[in-house]
Design a protein around this motif. Structure first.
Motif, PDB file in Angstrom:
ATOM      1  N   GLU A   1       0.604  -1.200   0.023  1.00 34.95           N
ATOM      2  CA  GLU A   1      -0.145  -0.199  -0.183  1.00 34.95           C
ATOM      3  C   GLU A   1       1.041   1.297  -0.255  1.00 34.95           C
TER       4      GLU A   1
ATOM      5  N   ARG B   1      -3.606   6.453   1.237  1.00 37.34           N
ATOM      6  CA  ARG B   1      -5.454   6.299   1.081  1.00 37.34           C
ATOM      7  C   ARG B   1      -5.568   6.930   0.899  1.00 37.34           C
TER       8      ARG B   1
ATOM      9  N   SER C   1      -9.726   9.634   1.595  1.00 37.34           N
ATOM     10  CA  SER C   1     -11.413   9.279   1.814  1.00 37.34           C
ATOM     11  C   SER C   1     -12.239  10.110   0.514  1.00 37.34           C
TER      12      SER C   1
ATOM     13  N   VAL D   1     -13.057   4.938   0.583  1.00 40.64           N
ATOM     14  CA  VAL D   1     -11.521   5.269   0.542  1.00 40.64           C
ATOM     15  C   VAL D   1     -11.080   5.017  -0.724  1.00 40.64           C
TER      16      VAL D   1
ATOM     17  N   VAL E   1      -7.426   3.394  -2.348  1.00 38.03           N
ATOM     18  CA  VAL E   1      -6.350   2.625  -1.932  1.00 38.03           C
ATOM     19  C   VAL E   1      -5.332   2.502  -2.842  1.00 38.03           C
ATOM     20  N   SER E   2      -3.963   3.262  -2.651  1.00 34.54           N
ATOM     21  CA  SER E   2      -3.014   3.165  -3.788  1.00 34.54           C
ATOM     22  C   SER E   2      -1.916   2.079  -3.928  1.00 34.54           C
TER      23      SER E   2
ATOM     24  N   GLU F   1     -12.313   1.415  -1.029  1.00 32.44           N
ATOM     25  CA  GLU F   1     -12.925   0.127  -0.207  1.00 32.44           C
ATOM     26  C   GLU F   1     -14.133   0.685   0.208  1.00 32.44           C
TER      27      GLU F   1
ATOM     28  N   ARG G   1     -14.611  -4.447  -1.228  1.00 29.63           N
ATOM     29  CA  ARG G   1     -13.158  -4.222  -2.310  1.00 29.63           C
ATOM     30  C   ARG G   1     -13.458  -4.012  -3.507  1.00 29.63           C
TER      31      ARG G   1
END
Length: 75
Positions: free
Chosen positions: A4, A7, A9, A23, A25-26, A34, A44
């Motif tokens: 990860e 992240r 939001s 969210v 997530v990179s 997510e 997810r």
């Protein structure tokens, strides 16, 4: 196992009975969205590109708004 990188939001939506947090997530090999409902991970989804993930998140927020969710403060 992908690592990860970060992240963010993208949206917090609420209605009297539930709160939803979307969210971004990179990861080293892609991007994930997510979706949390009342603090629990509900879904997810994995994407190859950031733009595709953000477009999906926009569509999801629009769909939730039609179901009575309103934008809440992102802290």
């Amino acid at each position: 196992m992908p690592v990860e990188d970060g992240r963010q939001s993208l949206a917090v939506l609420a209605r009297p009975d539930q709160t939803v947090n979307v969210v971004l997530v990179s990861l080293t090999d892609g991007v994930e969205i997510e979706v949390y409902g009342d603090g629990r991970l509900r879904r997810r989804l994995r994407f190859m590109r950031d733009t595709a993930a953000r477009k999906y998140a926009d569509r999801l927020v629009t769909r939730l708004a039609r179901r009575g969710f309103l934008a809440a403060e992102i802290s």
